[in-house]
Enzyme design. Structure first.
Site, PDB file in Angstrom:
ATOM      1  N   ASN A 195       0.545   1.493   6.822  1.00  0.00           N
ATOM      2  CA  ASN A 195       0.530   1.117   6.284  1.00  0.00           C
ATOM      3  C   ASN A 195       0.289   1.580   4.659  1.00  0.00           C
ATOM      4  OD1 ASN A 195       0.242  -1.472   7.627  1.00  0.00           O
ATOM      5  ND2 ASN A 195      -1.929  -0.236   7.743  1.00  0.00           N
ATOM      6  N   ARG A 212       0.664  -1.374  -0.035  1.00  0.00           N
ATOM      7  CA  ARG A 212       0.144   0.033  -0.436  1.00  0.00           C
ATOM      8  C   ARG A 212       1.110   0.871  -0.444  1.00  0.00           C
ATOM      9  NH1 ARG A 212      -3.478  -2.508   5.577  1.00  0.00           N
ATOM     10  NH2 ARG A 212      -1.323  -3.858   5.066  1.00  0.00           N
TER      11      ARG A 212
HETATM   12  C1  UD1 Z   1      -1.704  -5.988  11.302  1.00  0.00           C
HETATM   13  C2  UD1 Z   1      -2.648  -7.233  12.348  1.00  0.00           C
HETATM   14  C3  UD1 Z   1      -3.542  -6.695  12.826  1.00  0.00           C
HETATM   15  C4  UD1 Z   1      -2.951  -5.787  13.555  1.00  0.00           C
HETATM   16  C5  UD1 Z   1      -2.481  -4.239  12.659  1.00  0.00           C
HETATM   17  C6  UD1 Z   1      -1.983  -3.680  13.201  1.00  0.00           C
HETATM   18  C7  UD1 Z   1      -1.916  -9.205  11.234  1.00  0.00           C
HETATM   19  C8  UD1 Z   1      -2.839 -10.825  10.886  1.00  0.00           C
HETATM   20  N1  UD1 Z   1      -2.524  -8.359  11.466  1.00  0.00           N
HETATM   21  O1  UD1 Z   1      -2.479  -6.133   9.972  1.00  0.00           O
HETATM   22  O2  UD1 Z   1      -4.175  -7.234  14.047  1.00  0.00           O
HETATM   23  O3  UD1 Z   1      -4.195  -4.429  14.357  1.00  0.00           O
HETATM   24  O4  UD1 Z   1      -1.208  -5.342  12.200  1.00  0.00           O
HETATM   25  O5  UD1 Z   1      -0.584  -2.691  13.182  1.00  0.00           O
HETATM   26  O6  UD1 Z   1      -0.938  -9.650  12.443  1.00  0.00           O
HETATM   27  N2  UD1 Z   1       5.182  -8.903   7.585  1.00  0.00           N
HETATM   28  C9  UD1 Z   1       5.668  -9.856   7.528  1.00  0.00           C
HETATM   29  N3  UD1 Z   1       5.870 -11.098   6.882  1.00  0.00           N
HETATM   30  C10 UD1 Z   1       4.329 -10.995   6.313  1.00  0.00           C
HETATM   31  C11 UD1 Z   1       3.652  -9.849   7.000  1.00  0.00           C
HETATM   32  C12 UD1 Z   1       3.807  -8.955   7.138  1.00  0.00           C
HETATM   33  O7  UD1 Z   1       7.092  -9.833   8.030  1.00  0.00           O
HETATM   34  O8  UD1 Z   1       4.660 -12.471   5.929  1.00  0.00           O
HETATM   35  C13 UD1 Z   1       5.273  -7.509   8.863  1.00  0.00           C
HETATM   36  C14 UD1 Z   1       5.181  -6.749   7.994  1.00  0.00           C
HETATM   37  O9  UD1 Z   1       5.846  -6.509   7.430  1.00  0.00           O
HETATM   38  C15 UD1 Z   1       4.447  -5.644   8.960  1.00  0.00           C
HETATM   39  C16 UD1 Z   1       4.236  -6.154   9.877  1.00  0.00           C
HETATM   40  O10 UD1 Z   1       4.203  -7.661  10.295  1.00  0.00           O
HETATM   41  O11 UD1 Z   1       5.573  -5.221   9.742  1.00  0.00           O
HETATM   42  C17 UD1 Z   1       2.508  -5.967  10.065  1.00  0.00           C
HETATM   43  O12 UD1 Z   1       2.145  -6.510   9.044  1.00  0.00           O
HETATM   44  P1  UD1 Z   1       1.111  -6.196   8.103  1.00  0.00           P
HETATM   45  O13 UD1 Z   1       0.500  -6.531   6.586  1.00  0.00           O
HETATM   46  O14 UD1 Z   1       0.751  -4.185   7.470  1.00  0.00           O
HETATM   47  O15 UD1 Z   1      -0.491  -6.246   9.132  1.00  0.00           O
HETATM   48  P2  UD1 Z   1      -1.795  -5.272   8.869  1.00  0.00           P
HETATM   49  O16 UD1 Z   1      -2.431  -5.693   7.878  1.00  0.00           O
HETATM   50  O17 UD1 Z   1      -1.598  -3.808   9.245  1.00  0.00           O
HETATM   51 CA    CA Z   2       0.340  -2.960   9.644  1.00  0.00          CA
END
Ligand code: UD1
Ligand code: CA
Length: 457
Positions: free
Chosen positions: A224, A14
């Protein structure tokens, strides 16, 4: 010895960026660096999970943390699983996201305190937000106990109304986390392995899950997209400015003052509007900065004044006056009491105590002694098109207006360079040097020239 796992492997779609999301900066530091800084007090060991553009992240963050690789970004639970082999057998671990840069050490400590005093298997840092869109919602039972976390994409209309959200920050008992991770499936709208499902599994296994509510929901902001990036920037800026004001710095209009995290400003310094202090800048006490001033990676000594100017990688000792409209480039050192006036550019030069360069000069690769006066329009000619050379102006010398000092050249101690001179040879100490054409006056000729000009019109 507490370990933290910070998730930073996601692409950050995003953001629509070539840069990994967690390296986008807030107040001069990557988001990830803010998160690392916030857990450092509480956690001695920090594991960062990287994947998408992981090499760039490692290069930016360095080796004060340990890295785990997530080759495919299959979700936050999958990301934690990549760090799992590095975790101790038992004890607790904190899990954080690399995109929540506003979390404070206090909030993290509070989470850990709740976790320990509740003897919980997992504790979630939550916040009640005015606009919960995009966050996982905390679903509670009739007894008020947490039942699960539901993601935006999977939430029912009723669940979407919930305003208590998951900040993405957790404390886990390591054993409970391991057991939970094994059971997480990806049967959800995103097809991802959610860490939030692990929480539900721990609850279902009968273990205790606690929550810790942030007193200020703004600390929870997850970045995001670029709009949230700007929001985070403005919140962080407000925090930095308030902390500085609380410590004795005056800001005439703090909303227009931009100060990077880590910049130091001494008390009784007054910062005027539209001033930017960046990087490793350190400002002393009783200074006046701005308006319209940008200072980067520089040291500004007590009682100095910089107005309407750009200062980069420079050192100003005490009671130095700069501006308006100066450009101090890297390697400029202004000793105490130096005055640099309007429209002056200086680079890679030292100016000795009490010397003045009041108007319209260029000074490059020069060493200027104490109590020197550089007249208006003095230019150091440091470059011959191929090489750069050094100019020395010794203590007490006086350089008349509109002179050129063609380097390499030395103006001796107490020497006097007449206005309009182009100096190509060293001037001995105490000498008067005139290096300009002699004036010729032709009586009556002006009228003829002026008349001639009139004819042309
Ligand atoms: C996530 C949470 C959500 C919370 C929010 C807070 C989950 C499923 N959801 O959502 O409940 O309210 O954060 O900001 O956990 N990442 C990895 N590997 C992956 C996917 C993500 O390292 O495979 C990391 C991303 O780089 C990021 C973090 O995890 O730093 C969160 O991922 P993101 O996709 O931003 O999750 P949200 O949709 O914001
Ligand atoms: Ca996030």
């Amino acid at each position: 010895m507490l370990t933290a796992v910070i998730l930073a492997a996601g692409e950050g779609k995003r953001m629509h960026s070539r840069r990994p999301k967690v390296l986008h900066e807030i107040c001069g530091q990557p988001m990830l660096a803010h998160v690392i800084g916030a857990v450092r007090n509480v956690c001695s060991d920090i594991i960062v999970v990287v994947g998408h553009q992981g090499e760039e992240i490692k290069a930016a963050v360095g080796d004060s943390v340990v890295y785990a690789e997530q080759h495919e970004q299959l979700g936050t639970a999958h990301a934690v699983l990549q760090a799992e082999p590095l975790l101790p057998d038992a004890g607790n671990v904190l899990v954080l996201c690399g995109d929540t840069p506003l979390l404070t050490p206090d909030a993290i400590e509070q989470l850990y305190t709740v976790h320990r005093s509740a003897a919980a298997a997992a504790t979630i840092l939550t916040a009640t937000v005015p606009n919960p869109f995009g966050y996982g919602r905390i679903v509670r039972g009739p007894d008020g106990e947490i039942q699960k976390i539901v993601e935006e994409k999977d939430a029912t209309a009723e669940e979407k109304m919930l305003t208590e959200i998951n900040t993405g920050t957790y404390a886990f008992d390591i054993r409970a986390l391991r057991e939970g991770l094994v059971g997480v499936k990806n049967a959800n709208a995103a097809g991802e392995y959610y860490l939030t499902d692990c929480v539900e599994l721990i609850i279902k296994s009968g273990k205790k899950v606690a929550t810790s509510l942030l007193p200020d929901y703004r600390l929870a902001l997850g970045v995001n997209d670029r709009i949230q990036l700007a929001e985070a920037q403005s919140l962080m800026q407000e925090r930095i400015n308030r902390n500085l004001m609380a410590a004795g710095v005056t800001m005439i209009n703090p909303a227009t003052v931009y100060i990077d995290a880590g910049v130091k400003v001494g008390r009784d310094t007054v910062i005027f509007p539209n001033t930017i202090l960046r990087g490793r800048t350190v400002v002393g006490e009783g200074c006046m900065l701005g308006p319209q001033t940008e200072i980067t990676d520089s040291t500004i000594g007590d009682g100095s004044q910089v107005r309407h100017s750009v200062v980069t990688e420079s050192i100003l000792e005490k009671k130095v006056t700069v501006g308006p409209f100066c450009h101090l480039r890297p390697g400029t050192i202004l000793k105490s009491g130096v005055k640099v006036g309007d429209f002056v550019e200086i680079k890679n030069s030292q100016v000795g105590e009490g010397s003045k360069i009041p108007h319209l000069s260029y000074i490059g690769d020069a060493e200027i002694g104490c109590d020197v006066n550089m007249g208006a329009g003095t230019i150091v000619v440091n470059f011959d098109g191929r090489n750069k050379y050094k100019t020395v102006v010794a203590d007490g010398a006086f350089v008349g207006c509109n002179s050129n000092l063609v380097a390499p050249v030395t103006i001796g101690r107490g020497a006097f360079v007449a206005a309009g001179s182009t100096i190509t040879n060293d001037v001995p100490a105490g000498a008067l040097s005139l290096a300009r054409a002699r004036q010729v006056d032709k009586p009556g000729l002006a009228a003829r020239l002026l008349g001639h000009r009139d004819d042309e019109k």
